[in-house]
Design a protein around this motif. Structure first.
Motif, PDB file in Angstrom:
ATOM      1  N   GLU A   1     -26.973  22.354  11.591  1.00  0.00           N
ATOM      2  CA  GLU A   1     -25.672  22.427  12.251  1.00  0.00           C
ATOM      3  C   GLU A   1     -25.654  23.554  13.274  1.00  0.00           C
ATOM      4  O   GLU A   1     -25.114  23.405  14.377  1.00  0.00           O
ATOM      5  CB  GLU A   1     -24.561  22.637  11.214  1.00  0.00           C
ATOM      6  CG  GLU A   1     -23.182  22.629  11.819  1.00  0.00           C
ATOM      7  CD  GLU A   1     -22.088  22.778  10.775  1.00  0.00           C
ATOM      8  OE1 GLU A   1     -21.004  23.260  11.152  1.00  0.00           O
ATOM      9  OE2 GLU A   1     -22.313  22.445   9.599  1.00  0.00           O
ATOM     10  N   SER A   2     -26.265  24.677  12.940  1.00  0.00           N
ATOM     11  CA  SER A   2     -26.280  25.817  13.858  1.00  0.00           C
ATOM     12  C   SER A   2     -27.017  25.470  15.160  1.00  0.00           C
ATOM     13  O   SER A   2     -26.645  25.931  16.238  1.00  0.00           O
ATOM     14  CB  SER A   2     -26.917  27.038  13.198  1.00  0.00           C
ATOM     15  OG  SER A   2     -28.255  26.768  12.834  1.00  0.00           O
ATOM     16  N   GLU A   3     -28.047  24.666  15.058  1.00  0.00           N
ATOM     17  CA  GLU A   3     -28.804  24.238  16.234  1.00  0.00           C
ATOM     18  C   GLU A   3     -27.922  23.389  17.156  1.00  0.00           C
ATOM     19  O   GLU A   3     -27.895  23.591  18.374  1.00  0.00           O
ATOM     20  CB  GLU A   3     -30.028  23.438  15.780  1.00  0.00           C
ATOM     21  CG  GLU A   3     -30.934  22.975  16.878  1.00  0.00           C
ATOM     22  CD  GLU A   3     -32.118  22.183  16.336  1.00  0.00           C
ATOM     23  OE1 GLU A   3     -33.061  22.001  17.111  1.00  0.00           O
ATOM     24  OE2 GLU A   3     -32.098  21.736  15.174  1.00  0.00           O
ATOM     25  N   LEU A   4     -27.178  22.470  16.579  1.00  0.00           N
ATOM     26  CA  LEU A   4     -26.268  21.627  17.353  1.00  0.00           C
ATOM     27  C   LEU A   4     -25.165  22.470  17.986  1.00  0.00           C
ATOM     28  O   LEU A   4     -24.856  22.319  19.167  1.00  0.00           O
ATOM     29  CB  LEU A   4     -25.666  20.535  16.475  1.00  0.00           C
ATOM     30  CG  LEU A   4     -24.676  19.590  17.152  1.00  0.00           C
ATOM     31  CD1 LEU A   4     -25.322  18.884  18.338  1.00  0.00           C
ATOM     32  CD2 LEU A   4     -24.140  18.584  16.143  1.00  0.00           C
ATOM     33  N   GLN A   5     -24.608  23.399  17.229  1.00  0.00           N
ATOM     34  CA  GLN A   5     -23.558  24.258  17.758  1.00  0.00           C
ATOM     35  C   GLN A   5     -24.055  25.096  18.935  1.00  0.00           C
ATOM     36  O   GLN A   5     -23.353  25.276  19.923  1.00  0.00           O
ATOM     37  CB  GLN A   5     -23.018  25.174  16.662  1.00  0.00           C
ATOM     38  CG  GLN A   5     -22.199  24.445  15.637  1.00  0.00           C
ATOM     39  CD  GLN A   5     -21.805  25.349  14.467  1.00  0.00           C
ATOM     40  OE1 GLN A   5     -22.338  26.436  14.288  1.00  0.00           O
ATOM     41  NE2 GLN A   5     -20.860  24.867  13.668  1.00  0.00           N
ATOM     42  N   GLU A   6     -25.274  25.579  18.838  1.00  0.00           N
ATOM     43  CA  GLU A   6     -25.869  26.389  19.904  1.00  0.00           C
ATOM     44  C   GLU A   6     -26.001  25.577  21.189  1.00  0.00           C
ATOM     45  O   GLU A   6     -25.672  26.055  22.293  1.00  0.00           O
ATOM     46  CB  GLU A   6     -27.229  26.910  19.467  1.00  0.00           C
ATOM     47  CG  GLU A   6     -27.913  27.778  20.488  1.00  0.00           C
ATOM     48  CD  GLU A   6     -29.262  28.274  19.985  1.00  0.00           C
ATOM     49  OE1 GLU A   6     -30.189  28.341  20.820  1.00  0.00           O
ATOM     50  OE2 GLU A   6     -29.390  28.587  18.795  1.00  0.00           O
ATOM     51  N   ILE A   7     -26.457  24.352  21.078  1.00  0.00           N
ATOM     52  CA  ILE A   7     -26.602  23.496  22.264  1.00  0.00           C
ATOM     53  C   ILE A   7     -25.243  23.155  22.853  1.00  0.00           C
ATOM     54  O   ILE A   7     -25.055  23.181  24.072  1.00  0.00           O
ATOM     55  CB  ILE A   7     -27.393  22.223  21.930  1.00  0.00           C
ATOM     56  CG1 ILE A   7     -28.866  22.590  21.691  1.00  0.00           C
ATOM     57  CG2 ILE A   7     -27.289  21.188  23.052  1.00  0.00           C
ATOM     58  CD1 ILE A   7     -29.741  21.462  21.263  1.00  0.00           C
ATOM     59  N   ILE A   8     -24.261  22.883  22.014  1.00  0.00           N
ATOM     60  CA  ILE A   8     -22.914  22.578  22.493  1.00  0.00           C
ATOM     61  C   ILE A   8     -22.349  23.773  23.244  1.00  0.00           C
ATOM     62  O   ILE A   8     -21.782  23.632  24.331  1.00  0.00           O
ATOM     63  CB  ILE A   8     -21.990  22.143  21.339  1.00  0.00           C
ATOM     64  CG1 ILE A   8     -22.435  20.785  20.809  1.00  0.00           C
ATOM     65  CG2 ILE A   8     -20.536  22.097  21.794  1.00  0.00           C
ATOM     66  CD1 ILE A   8     -21.754  20.349  19.529  1.00  0.00           C
ATOM     67  N   ARG A   9     -22.481  24.967  22.679  1.00  0.00           N
ATOM     68  CA  ARG A   9     -22.003  26.176  23.357  1.00  0.00           C
ATOM     69  C   ARG A   9     -22.668  26.345  24.715  1.00  0.00           C
ATOM     70  O   ARG A   9     -22.026  26.679  25.711  1.00  0.00           O
ATOM     71  CB  ARG A   9     -22.258  27.415  22.502  1.00  0.00           C
ATOM     72  CG  ARG A   9     -21.213  27.645  21.464  1.00  0.00           C
ATOM     73  CD  ARG A   9     -21.381  29.021  20.804  1.00  0.00           C
ATOM     74  NE  ARG A   9     -20.943  28.922  19.426  1.00  0.00           N
ATOM     75  CZ  ARG A   9     -21.717  28.777  18.372  1.00  0.00           C
ATOM     76  NH1 ARG A   9     -23.028  28.763  18.492  1.00  0.00           N
ATOM     77  NH2 ARG A   9     -21.217  28.678  17.154  1.00  0.00           N
ATOM     78  N   SER A  10     -23.964  26.111  24.765  1.00  0.00           N
ATOM     79  CA  SER A  10     -24.717  26.250  26.003  1.00  0.00           C
ATOM     80  C   SER A  10     -24.225  25.260  27.062  1.00  0.00           C
ATOM     81  O   SER A  10     -24.078  25.621  28.233  1.00  0.00           O
ATOM     82  CB  SER A  10     -26.202  26.028  25.724  1.00  0.00           C
ATOM     83  OG  SER A  10     -26.944  25.991  26.901  1.00  0.00           O
ATOM     84  N   ILE A  11     -23.963  24.063  26.662  1.00  0.00           N
ATOM     85  CA  ILE A  11     -23.494  23.025  27.587  1.00  0.00           C
ATOM     86  C   ILE A  11     -22.094  23.344  28.105  1.00  0.00           C
ATOM     87  O   ILE A  11     -21.781  23.131  29.270  1.00  0.00           O
ATOM     88  CB  ILE A  11     -23.500  21.639  26.913  1.00  0.00           C
ATOM     89  CG1 ILE A  11     -24.955  21.181  26.701  1.00  0.00           C
ATOM     90  CG2 ILE A  11     -22.739  20.613  27.738  1.00  0.00           C
ATOM     91  CD1 ILE A  11     -25.094  19.956  25.850  1.00  0.00           C
TER      92      ILE A  11
END
Length: 68
Positions: free
Chosen positions: A56-66
């Motif tokens: 989940e943290s990996e997905l959240q990181e990519i979402i934040r970046s986008i």
């Protein structure tokens, strides 16, 4: 976006979006680990790529970046 879907696969979706000049921040989630697949997704306009199973943290990181 998953790459393996019925009727229209993930590559088809990415191609269609690109052809229509529709810019939707797309994250590909897939079990496919090939570098060629990852590269093709980015060439077609994907903004993120995550291998399954994902954290989940990996997905959240990519979402934040986008969203920046």
């Amino acid at each position: 976006l998953d790459l393996l879907m019925p009727e229209m696969n993930g590559f088809d979706v990415l191609r269609e979006l690109k052809e229509r000049n529709i810019e939707i921040p797309t994250i590909v989630l897939t079990a496919d680990i090939q570098d060629e697949v990852r590269n093709e997704c980015f060439e077609l306009g994907a903004k993120g790529f995550i291998n399954k199973p994902f954290r989940e943290s990996e997905l959240q990181e990519i979402i934040r970046s986008i969203l920046k």
